[in-house]
Design a protein around this motif. Structure first.
Motif, PDB file in Angstrom:
ATOM      1  N   LEU A   1       1.880   3.899   2.216  1.00 56.57           N
ATOM      2  CA  LEU A   1       1.612   4.541   0.929  1.00 56.57           C
ATOM      3  C   LEU A   1       2.893   5.004   0.250  1.00 56.57           C
ATOM      4  N   ILE A   2       3.898   5.313   1.061  1.00 61.74           N
ATOM      5  CA  ILE A   2       5.120   5.849   0.457  1.00 61.74           C
ATOM      6  C   ILE A   2       6.222   4.817   0.427  1.00 61.74           C
ATOM      7  N   SER A   3       5.869   3.549   0.617  1.00 63.63           N
ATOM      8  CA  SER A   3       6.939   2.563   0.539  1.00 63.63           C
ATOM      9  C   SER A   3       6.671   1.616  -0.620  1.00 63.63           C
ATOM     10  N   PRO A   4       7.733   0.998  -1.138  1.00 60.50           N
ATOM     11  CA  PRO A   4       7.574   0.118  -2.294  1.00 60.50           C
ATOM     12  C   PRO A   4       6.774  -1.123  -1.902  1.00 60.50           C
TER      13      PRO A   4
ATOM     14  N   SER B   1      23.425   2.337  -7.388  1.00 58.18           N
ATOM     15  CA  SER B   1      23.393   3.801  -7.382  1.00 58.18           C
ATOM     16  C   SER B   1      22.803   4.325  -8.691  1.00 58.18           C
ATOM     17  N   ASP B   2      23.055   3.564  -9.739  1.00 57.24           N
ATOM     18  CA  ASP B   2      22.451   3.868 -11.034  1.00 57.24           C
ATOM     19  C   ASP B   2      20.930   3.925 -10.930  1.00 57.24           C
ATOM     20  N   ALA B   3      20.397   2.871 -10.347  1.00 52.55           N
ATOM     21  CA  ALA B   3      18.946   2.769 -10.211  1.00 52.55           C
ATOM     22  C   ALA B   3      18.394   3.933  -9.395  1.00 52.55           C
ATOM     23  N   ILE B   4      19.137   4.292  -8.348  1.00 53.92           N
ATOM     24  CA  ILE B   4      18.658   5.376  -7.489  1.00 53.92           C
ATOM     25  C   ILE B   4      18.560   6.680  -8.275  1.00 53.92           C
ATOM     26  N   THR B   5      19.669   7.041  -8.965  1.00 52.65           N
ATOM     27  CA  THR B   5      19.623   8.319  -9.685  1.00 52.65           C
ATOM     28  C   THR B   5      18.604   8.261 -10.824  1.00 52.65           C
TER      29      THR B   5
ATOM     30  N   VAL C   1       4.938  11.900  -7.212  1.00 49.79           N
ATOM     31  CA  VAL C   1       6.266  11.504  -6.736  1.00 49.79           C
ATOM     32  C   VAL C   1       6.194  10.174  -5.990  1.00 49.79           C
ATOM     33  N   THR C   2       5.278  10.084  -5.017  1.00 48.48           N
ATOM     34  CA  THR C   2       5.234   8.842  -4.244  1.00 48.48           C
ATOM     35  C   THR C   2       4.848   7.666  -5.119  1.00 48.48           C
ATOM     36  N   ARG C   3       3.880   7.876  -5.987  1.00 49.94           N
ATOM     37  CA  ARG C   3       3.463   6.790  -6.871  1.00 49.94           C
ATOM     38  C   ARG C   3       4.622   6.320  -7.745  1.00 49.94           C
ATOM     39  N   SER C   4       5.292   7.284  -8.370  1.00 48.26           N
ATOM     40  CA  SER C   4       6.331   6.941  -9.345  1.00 48.26           C
ATOM     41  C   SER C   4       7.504   6.241  -8.691  1.00 48.26           C
ATOM     42  N   MET C   5       7.925   6.763  -7.533  1.00 48.14           N
ATOM     43  CA  MET C   5       9.093   6.189  -6.877  1.00 48.14           C
ATOM     44  C   MET C   5       8.841   4.733  -6.493  1.00 48.14           C
TER      45      MET C   5
ATOM     46  N   CYS D   1      14.666  -0.717   0.229  1.00 47.24           N
ATOM     47  CA  CYS D   1      13.395  -0.147   0.698  1.00 47.24           C
ATOM     48  C   CYS D   1      13.648   1.058   1.597  1.00 47.24           C
ATOM     49  N   THR D   2      14.618   0.894   2.520  1.00 48.50           N
ATOM     50  CA  THR D   2      14.906   1.981   3.446  1.00 48.50           C
ATOM     51  C   THR D   2      15.351   3.229   2.689  1.00 48.50           C
ATOM     52  N   VAL D   3      16.268   3.013   1.736  1.00 49.24           N
ATOM     53  CA  VAL D   3      16.763   4.154   0.958  1.00 49.24           C
ATOM     54  C   VAL D   3      15.608   4.789   0.174  1.00 49.24           C
ATOM     55  N   LEU D   4      14.785   3.935  -0.426  1.00 47.64           N
ATOM     56  CA  LEU D   4      13.680   4.444  -1.231  1.00 47.64           C
ATOM     57  C   LEU D   4      12.700   5.261  -0.383  1.00 47.64           C
ATOM     58  N   ILE D   5      12.334   4.719   0.782  1.00 51.03           N
ATOM     59  CA  ILE D   5      11.419   5.445   1.672  1.00 51.03           C
ATOM     60  C   ILE D   5      12.050   6.768   2.090  1.00 51.03           C
ATOM     61  N   GLY D   6      13.351   6.703   2.400  1.00 48.66           N
ATOM     62  CA  GLY D   6      14.056   7.913   2.793  1.00 48.66           C
ATOM     63  C   GLY D   6      14.013   8.962   1.685  1.00 48.66           C
TER      64      GLY D   6
END
Ligand SMILES: Nc1ncnc2c1ncn2[C@@H]1O[C@H](COP(=O)(O)OP(=O)(O)OP(=O)(O)O)[C@@H](O)[C@H]1O
Ligand SMILES: [Mg+2]
Lengths: 563, 372
Positions: free
Chosen positions: A105-108, A338-342, A490-494, A531-536
């Motif tokens: 549920l919390i992963s892309p 890094s742009d995308a992350i922030t 938060v989880t949905r949006s990310m 994916c790992t960074v996003l889940i983290g």
């Protein structure tokens, strides 16, 4: 009879107007604009073509239905088994079990798809390297497995709640009347969970039928309505035709959603009896325990395998082909991503509070303020979830990629897609909000129904005006459910990609979009790292929220004691 | 009533039954050394304060709790290791536990259908059970469309239709209002004695236990304090705990050194209200090494105005502390020699005001010397 709750001040009217306006712009307007296009002649052409199975040689409509049904069935059974294991088996590490079960549920969306290809694809680690099998995961079978794994948490959570609410004395009553363990399961437990099975099936059917991300990544030649929409827009720029196809998908999705919500939901028979009596008791019959343990174990193993692949894949050159340790992928994403992350994190953190405020205000209006119109407002609020993401996104592209006009005046500039203000960020944030509002609204409605009106009346009798009551009494009482709405948004949006795929712009990069690009280009290693960074990140936000919540609730708890 | 019982009513025997729950830190003993033999067809109540182990004991009979130690037999057969659904019992729950997905009729038929009885036999048995519980008119309703009392009738019909050898009740009436409670308990007793099913009835309502039981088991902290028929429990309580728990009572301290053996069996002379009263002991004979109390039920205490003619009994001066009127009786609290005695007098014509001077006498024959 008019009591203070229904007597309104101008504040309340202003608030109502603001909420209605906000809901109008974030869900209703895009949906209506989409319908407008769908009913144009080109749109109707798309609609009728879709109903006849689409343009190509495969029947896209049938494909969509088959995919939805299979995922619905598999996810329903999976969720039931996992929930039974968690609530009715005795074992250590239940928290860990829960977290793992919820992980999808919390992963892309591409996380599992990519891992599946790496593990079970043509040159998959397991299928090819280990077993030497010749399989192709692209197409229906792969899609079914990936979508079922991805959406099972939804049915799992649903079943957990229901099984917890089963009155254990009912099972004892059955046994004292001579029902064996198996009979108790088939004659009492399963029949009482029937609405749960229906709910799980319907919800998963809609999710699977409307999903775009996985069919893009894993569909191969297997086309569904959602991918038809995508290709119509991305390939031919034929928005009107796409809107027509979208209508063919919208009608069943929305109908199923509302059947589930207003009919199956009401059918729930769980917990009508006298008083709830204690914790669910562990199962004792090995004939029931064993299959549940085996199936749940297998499911868990699969999930763990997927996520280990994701975690490891980010650090390997090309996992399964060249397994040497490499930090190249992480270097890549921190250099270029890094742009995308922030951007993703900041847009999420802007959207979540807004979604919570709109959602809980809507709930308050529905439960406490409005009478006849409450049902309509409630419906508009949940529309953001009832309308499949692909379609909502298309609606945004249609409605907001050019300025909005009202009676000859420009009301809004272009706020979505390329060339719009703030690089289209406003549109994306609005989609996040639209998808987050329903969760917030539903949990707040549930909470408000629990809070006795007399508390608010007491405050009013002590001299608090309607606004003061809302701020000082009502809001604190439903704080917990507002938090639920926050974490959900938060989880949905990310992780969302489907709903924003038509309005992402080169200026405003989101992580999920980046992942799609990497998957498309076949650079799985980068996708794994993303994916790992996003889940983290999602986990970090969730944990931070939880800690904050504990801190605050402890403080308010002690202050309650001193009063 | 047309249900004919094929199954004979059975005896239930507890031998040294002990139940320990494992908890996070060590274990909790809920029931210890429980010995009891219930005769076929008997209705026995378990009575005691909250947490004394009534439910636990009952659930061991049903098979829902494992027996830690001891032996439980039903109809002479050891059932310790028999699964609940194989025991010849039915249980009626406090929450009724009606299946919400089945209507009233299907609820009642549940147990019979499991046994694959022939259709017409099920029909017949269900009909007569519903008739005897007066719920035939609700056959098609869902449980939540019934009132609490109606739900409990359905639960009872469902429990008896399978012709169990033992019927278990866990506080079946505690969710009902006071009037209905009285009606339902009469009904439970009627059905139970008509069918002659051995029954165990858990309650913490002493009036309920007194009114329907053949025998009452008074429990405290997982142990039996006394077993006896309602009369014995009330009139000859084994100790101060039982006396205090059942009904209201005046319990007076006894100075052991001033007690003398009396003339009759188990009779001793105890100084009460300035005179030596002949009072019988209950249970055990007098033994000065133990601590004892005099039990005087309020209805054995007579209060009269100072100027009223004496009935001849020994009486002493007292002062009225409180007075309450209940319609059929009055309750008077008097102070005598620094003691407070409660009196209950039935009939009309007893009126006192706080502060009145009065005289108090005690019916010695109804008073008992009991172990503390
Ligand atoms: N599952 C359990 N685990 C640990 N202790 C338990 C459990 N169930 C009951 N107990 C303990 O056993 C004791 C007896 O409980 P039981 O439920 O039999 O009491 P009871 O007499 O039925 O009380 P009540 O009148 O309140 O229903 C209590 O001290 C209780 O705390
Ligand atoms: Mg109890």
């Amino acid at each position: 009879m008019k009591n203070f709750i229904t007597r309104s001040s101008w504040h309340v009217w202003a608030l109502t107007a603001a909420v209605v306006l906000a809901l109008y712009f974030i869900v209703l307007f895009p949906t209506l604009r989409l319908l407008g296009q769908a009913f144009s002649s080109r749109g109707l052409e798309g609609f009728t073509t879709s109903l006849q199975g689409g343009q190509g040689d495969q029947n896209v409509l049938l494909n969509t239905v088959i995919l939805g049904v299979l995922v619905g069935l598999l996810g329903m059974i999976g969720g039931f088994v996992l929930a039974m294991a968690r609530t009715r088996l005795n074992f250590r590490g239940k928290r860990l079990f829960h977290w793992i079960a919820m992980l999808p549920l919390i992963s892309p969306p591409f996380a599992i798809a990519t891992a599946t290809v790496t593990l079970f694809g043509k040159r998959g680690i397991i299928t090819d390297k280990l077993l030497g099998l010749e399989v192709d995961v692209y197409g229906l079978p792969g899609l079914v497995i990936v979508l079922a794994l991805s959406f099972t948490p939804v049915s799992y959570m649903n079943f957990c709640g229901m099984i917890r609410n089963l009155d254990p004395t009912l099972e004892e009553a059955a046994q004292s009347l001579g029902a064996s363990h198996i009979k108790t399961l088939t004659k009492v437990i399963l029949p009482m969970l029937l609405p749960g099975f229906a709910t799980a099936f319907l919800l998963l059917f809609v999710e699977a039928a409307a999903d775009l991300a996985n069919p893009l990544a894993l569909g191969g030649d297997f086309h569904v309505l959602a991918s038809e929409i995508y290709f119509a827009v991305a390939g031919n720029g034929d928005v009107a035709y796409a809107a027509g196809v979208a209508l063919a998908l919208l009608i069943p999705s929305v109908s199923v959603f509302f059947i589930q919500r207003y009919w199956v939901g009401k059918k729930s028979v769980v917990s009508v009896s006298g008083k709830p009596a204690g914790e669910p008791r562990p199962l004792s019959s090995p004939w029931i325990k064993a299959p549940i343990a085996v199936l749940a174990g297998a499911w868990m193993t699969l999930i763990v395998l997927m996520y280990v692949t994701i975690a490891v894949g980010g650090f390997a050159s090309i996992l399964g082909v060249d397994n040497t340790l490499s930090l190249e992928h992480y270097r890549f994403i921190f250099r270029l991503g890094s742009d995308a992350i922030t951007t993703t994190v900041s847009m999420t953190l802007v959207a979540a509070p807004i979604a919570v405020i709109i959602g809980s205000l809507t709930a308050w209006l529905v439960v406490r303020r409005l009478k006849k119109s409450a049902g309509i407002l409630d419906l508009i609020g949940v529309l953001g979830l009832a309308v499949p993401g692909t379609i909502l996104g298309l609606g945004y592209a249609i409605a907001y990629s050019s300025p909005t006009w009202l009676f000859g005046h420009q009301l809004l500039p272009a706020i979505a897609a390329g060339g719009s203000v703030l690089g289209g960020a406003v549109g994306i944030i609005m989609v996040y909000v639209a998808r987050g509002v329903p969760a917030s609204q539903q949990s707040s409605i549930a909470a408000l129904r629990q809070v006795s009106v007399s508390l608010e009346e007491a405050a009013a009798s002590l001299g608090a005006g309607p606004m003061a009551v809302l701020r000082k009494v009502t809001a604190p009482l439903i704080a917990q459910s507002m938090l639920t709405g926050f974490t959900y948004t938060v989880t949905r949006s990310m992780t969302v990609i489907t709903a924003i795929i038509f309005i992402v712009t080169p200026e405003t990069k989101v992580m999920a979009g980046q992942i799609l690009d990497e998957v498309d280009a076949g650079r799985f290693g980068n996708a794994f790292a993303y994916c790992t960074v996003l889940i983290g990140l999602v986990l970090a936000i969730l944990i931070a929220t939880e800690l904050l919540n504990r801190l605050v609730s402890r403080r308010s708890h002690t202050s309650k004691e001193t009063v | 009533m047309t249900i004919d019982l094929h199954a004979e009513p059975s005896s239930v025997r507890f031998t040294n039954i002990t139940k320990r729950y494992k908890t996070g830190r060590g274990s909790v003993t809920a029931v210890e050394g429980f010995n009891l033999s219930i005769e076929p067809g008997e209705l026995v109540s378990f009575l005691g304060p909250s947490g004394c182990g009534k439910t636990t004991t009952l659930r061991m009979v049903a098979g829902f709790e494992e027996i830690t130690d001891g032996e439980l037999t039903i109809a002479g057969r050891r059932v310790n290791d028999i699964e609940p659904h194989r025991r010849p019992i039915s249980m009626v729950f406090q929450s009724y536990a009606l299946f919400p997905h089945l209507n009233v009729r299907e609820n009642v038929a549940f147990g019979l259908k499991l046994r694959h009885e022939p259709k017409d036999k099920i029909q017949e048995l269900v009909d007569s059970a519903m008739e005897s519980m007066n719920i035939s008119q609700y056959a098609k309703r869902a449980p939540h469309e019934l009132s609490g009392g109606q739900q409990q009738r359905v639960a009872l019909a469902r429990a008896i239709v399978t012709e169990p050898r033992v019927l278990l009740f866990d506080e079946p009436l505690s969710n009902l209002d006071a009037k209905l409670r009285v009606r339902m308990r009469t009904e439970i007793r009627r059905i139970q004695s008509e069918l002659g099913i051995t029954s165990i009835f858990v309650t913490h309502d002493q009036e309920e236990a007194m009114s329907i039981s053949d025998r009452i088991v008074v429990m405290r902290d997982g142990r039996i304090e006394q077993v006896g028929n309602p009369q014995e429990i009330y009139q000859e309580p084994a100790n101060a705990f039982v006396a205090d728990f059942i009904g209201s009572s005046n319990l007076l301290e006894v100075d052991a050194s001033a007690v003398e053996l009396g003339a009759g069996d188990n009779e001793v002379l105890v100084p009460v209200l300035g005179t030596r009263m002949p009072i019988r002991t209950t249970g055990r004979p007098w033994d000065p090494s133990h601590s004892w109390k005099v039990l005087i039920r309020p209805e054995s205490v007579r209060v009269r105005h100072e100027d009223e003619a004496s009935a001849g009994a020994h009486d002493v001066e007292a002062r009225v502390r409180g007075y309450q009127y209940f319609g059929d009786h009055v309750r008077v609290e008097c102070e005598v020699d620094g003691l407070v005695l409660e009196s209950r007098m039935y009939g009309h014509g007893h009126h006192f005001d706080a502060g009145d001077a009065c005289r108090v006498s005690i019916v010695a024959e109804d008073s008992r010397l009991i172990r503390d």
